[in-house]
Design a protein around this motif. Sequence first.
Motif, PDB file in Angstrom:
ATOM      1  N   ILE A   1       1.001  -1.234   0.083  1.00 41.98           N
ATOM      2  CA  ILE A   1       0.123   0.061   0.004  1.00 41.98           C
ATOM      3  C   ILE A   1       1.094   1.351   0.020  1.00 41.98           C
ATOM      4  O   ILE A   1       1.527   1.461   1.041  1.00 41.98           O
ATOM      5  CB  ILE A   1      -0.998   0.008   1.159  1.00 41.98           C
ATOM      6  CG1 ILE A   1      -1.833  -1.325   1.431  1.00 41.98           C
ATOM      7  CG2 ILE A   1      -1.823   1.269   1.351  1.00 41.98           C
ATOM      8  CD1 ILE A   1      -2.687  -1.388   2.582  1.00 41.98           C
ATOM      9  N   ASN A   2       0.887   1.893  -1.162  1.00 39.65           N
ATOM     10  CA  ASN A   2       1.794   3.110  -1.276  1.00 39.65           C
ATOM     11  C   ASN A   2       0.881   4.179  -0.243  1.00 39.65           C
ATOM     12  O   ASN A   2      -0.247   4.415  -0.751  1.00 39.65           O
ATOM     13  CB  ASN A   2       1.821   3.583  -2.687  1.00 39.65           C
ATOM     14  CG  ASN A   2       3.200   2.765  -3.468  1.00 39.65           C
ATOM     15  OD1 ASN A   2       3.011   1.359  -3.255  1.00 39.65           O
ATOM     16  ND2 ASN A   2       4.073   3.349  -3.976  1.00 39.65           N
ATOM     17  N   GLY A   3       1.804   4.951   0.349  1.00 41.32           N
ATOM     18  CA  GLY A   3       1.004   5.954   1.045  1.00 41.32           C
ATOM     19  C   GLY A   3       1.953   7.007   1.595  1.00 41.32           C
ATOM     20  O   GLY A   3       3.182   7.193   1.612  1.00 41.32           O
ATOM     21  N   ILE A   4       1.549   7.936   2.240  1.00 43.52           N
ATOM     22  CA  ILE A   4       2.149   9.125   2.867  1.00 43.52           C
ATOM     23  C   ILE A   4       1.447   9.408   4.367  1.00 43.52           C
ATOM     24  O   ILE A   4       0.150   9.297   4.358  1.00 43.52           O
ATOM     25  CB  ILE A   4       2.102  10.485   2.161  1.00 43.52           C
ATOM     26  CG1 ILE A   4       2.903  10.107   0.681  1.00 43.52           C
ATOM     27  CG2 ILE A   4       3.031  11.669   2.755  1.00 43.52           C
ATOM     28  CD1 ILE A   4       2.595  11.208  -0.125  1.00 43.52           C
TER      29      ILE A   4
ATOM     30  N   TRP B   1       6.697  15.663  11.152  1.00 40.93           N
ATOM     31  CA  TRP B   1       7.236  14.718  10.190  1.00 40.93           C
ATOM     32  C   TRP B   1       6.224  14.140   9.190  1.00 40.93           C
ATOM     33  O   TRP B   1       5.196  14.141   9.468  1.00 40.93           O
ATOM     34  CB  TRP B   1       7.994  13.661  11.012  1.00 40.93           C
ATOM     35  CG  TRP B   1       7.107  12.610  11.825  1.00 40.93           C
ATOM     36  CD1 TRP B   1       6.920  12.809  13.184  1.00 40.93           C
ATOM     37  CD2 TRP B   1       6.206  11.596  11.639  1.00 40.93           C
ATOM     38  NE1 TRP B   1       5.984  12.232  13.700  1.00 40.93           N
ATOM     39  CE2 TRP B   1       5.565  11.063  12.901  1.00 40.93           C
ATOM     40  CE3 TRP B   1       5.985  10.835  10.576  1.00 40.93           C
ATOM     41  CZ2 TRP B   1       4.644  10.208  12.730  1.00 40.93           C
ATOM     42  CZ3 TRP B   1       5.156   9.741  10.454  1.00 40.93           C
ATOM     43  CH2 TRP B   1       4.472   9.555  11.704  1.00 40.93           C
ATOM     44  N   VAL B   2       6.714  13.498   8.285  1.00 45.04           N
ATOM     45  CA  VAL B   2       6.171  12.968   7.169  1.00 45.04           C
ATOM     46  C   VAL B   2       6.667  11.552   6.903  1.00 45.04           C
ATOM     47  O   VAL B   2       7.984  11.522   6.929  1.00 45.04           O
ATOM     48  CB  VAL B   2       6.251  13.699   5.787  1.00 45.04           C
ATOM     49  CG1 VAL B   2       5.357  12.645   4.685  1.00 45.04           C
ATOM     50  CG2 VAL B   2       5.547  14.889   6.055  1.00 45.04           C
ATOM     51  N   ALA B   3       5.912  10.344   6.946  1.00 45.16           N
ATOM     52  CA  ALA B   3       6.415   9.114   6.450  1.00 45.16           C
ATOM     53  C   ALA B   3       5.957   8.822   4.955  1.00 45.16           C
ATOM     54  O   ALA B   3       4.715   8.892   4.939  1.00 45.16           O
ATOM     55  CB  ALA B   3       6.284   8.256   7.571  1.00 45.16           C
ATOM     56  N   SER B   4       6.592   8.060   4.278  1.00 46.44           N
ATOM     57  CA  SER B   4       6.382   7.817   2.703  1.00 46.44           C
ATOM     58  C   SER B   4       7.054   6.350   2.381  1.00 46.44           C
ATOM     59  O   SER B   4       8.096   6.083   2.820  1.00 46.44           O
ATOM     60  CB  SER B   4       6.564   8.914   1.908  1.00 46.44           C
ATOM     61  OG  SER B   4       6.098   8.322   0.625  1.00 46.44           O
ATOM     62  N   ASN B   5       6.309   5.429   1.657  1.00 42.57           N
ATOM     63  CA  ASN B   5       6.874   4.481   1.018  1.00 42.57           C
ATOM     64  C   ASN B   5       6.882   4.676  -0.317  1.00 42.57           C
ATOM     65  O   ASN B   5       6.816   3.559  -1.297  1.00 42.57           O
ATOM     66  CB  ASN B   5       6.504   2.931   1.634  1.00 42.57           C
ATOM     67  CG  ASN B   5       4.720   2.910   1.208  1.00 42.57           C
ATOM     68  OD1 ASN B   5       4.254   3.950   0.730  1.00 42.57           O
ATOM     69  ND2 ASN B   5       4.216   1.972   1.646  1.00 42.57           N
ATOM     70  N   THR B   6       6.666   5.637  -0.902  1.00 44.95           N
ATOM     71  CA  THR B   6       6.418   6.057  -2.216  1.00 44.95           C
ATOM     72  C   THR B   6       7.473   7.018  -2.794  1.00 44.95           C
ATOM     73  O   THR B   6       7.668   8.099  -2.259  1.00 44.95           O
ATOM     74  CB  THR B   6       4.897   6.964  -2.449  1.00 44.95           C
ATOM     75  OG1 THR B   6       3.844   6.054  -1.851  1.00 44.95           O
ATOM     76  CG2 THR B   6       4.462   6.996  -3.729  1.00 44.95           C
ATOM     77  N   PRO B   7       8.099   6.799  -3.798  1.00 44.65           N
ATOM     78  CA  PRO B   7       9.298   7.562  -4.094  1.00 44.65           C
ATOM     79  C   PRO B   7       8.907   8.776  -4.786  1.00 44.65           C
ATOM     80  O   PRO B   7       7.629   9.088  -5.203  1.00 44.65           O
ATOM     81  CB  PRO B   7      10.012   6.700  -5.255  1.00 44.65           C
ATOM     82  CG  PRO B   7       9.483   5.251  -5.231  1.00 44.65           C
ATOM     83  CD  PRO B   7       8.140   5.378  -4.468  1.00 44.65           C
ATOM     84  N   LEU B   8       9.630   9.931  -4.667  1.00 48.66           N
ATOM     85  CA  LEU B   8       9.139  11.214  -5.023  1.00 48.66           C
ATOM     86  C   LEU B   8       8.674  11.184  -6.568  1.00 48.66           C
ATOM     87  O   LEU B   8       7.950  11.917  -7.143  1.00 48.66           O
ATOM     88  CB  LEU B   8      10.199  12.334  -4.953  1.00 48.66           C
ATOM     89  CG  LEU B   8      10.212  12.881  -3.420  1.00 48.66           C
ATOM     90  CD1 LEU B   8      11.360  13.738  -3.316  1.00 48.66           C
ATOM     91  CD2 LEU B   8       9.003  13.520  -2.895  1.00 48.66           C
ATOM     92  N   SER B   9       9.738  10.454  -7.489  1.00 50.68           N
ATOM     93  CA  SER B   9       9.355  10.110  -8.873  1.00 50.68           C
ATOM     94  C   SER B   9       7.829   9.568  -9.287  1.00 50.68           C
ATOM     95  O   SER B   9       7.032  10.128  -9.959  1.00 50.68           O
ATOM     96  CB  SER B   9      10.196   9.347  -9.675  1.00 50.68           C
ATOM     97  OG  SER B   9       9.976   8.112  -8.999  1.00 50.68           O
TER      98      SER B   9
END
Length: 80
Positions: free
Chosen positions: A4-7, A15-23
Amino acid sequence: MTLINGIIFNPAQAWVASNTPLSVMRMVCRSRALGEHVRITALAPTVDARARAEQRGMTVHPLDDMLFALAQMGECRLPH
């Protein structure tokens, strides 16, 4: 297992957490078709946001860095 991609934004702790690349975020921001699949879901107050981020393999970033990156994607006029 489904990825599950998310932010996760935690403005109270900056803070922010993400497993989604900026691209990938950039691609989604620039595509109406991909943007239609974006969902915003608030975490319940009882959910530990940091634990959820770790559970999903998300990297934690300073909030201001992520907001700057998102503003650049949106082609906002930013100070130098």
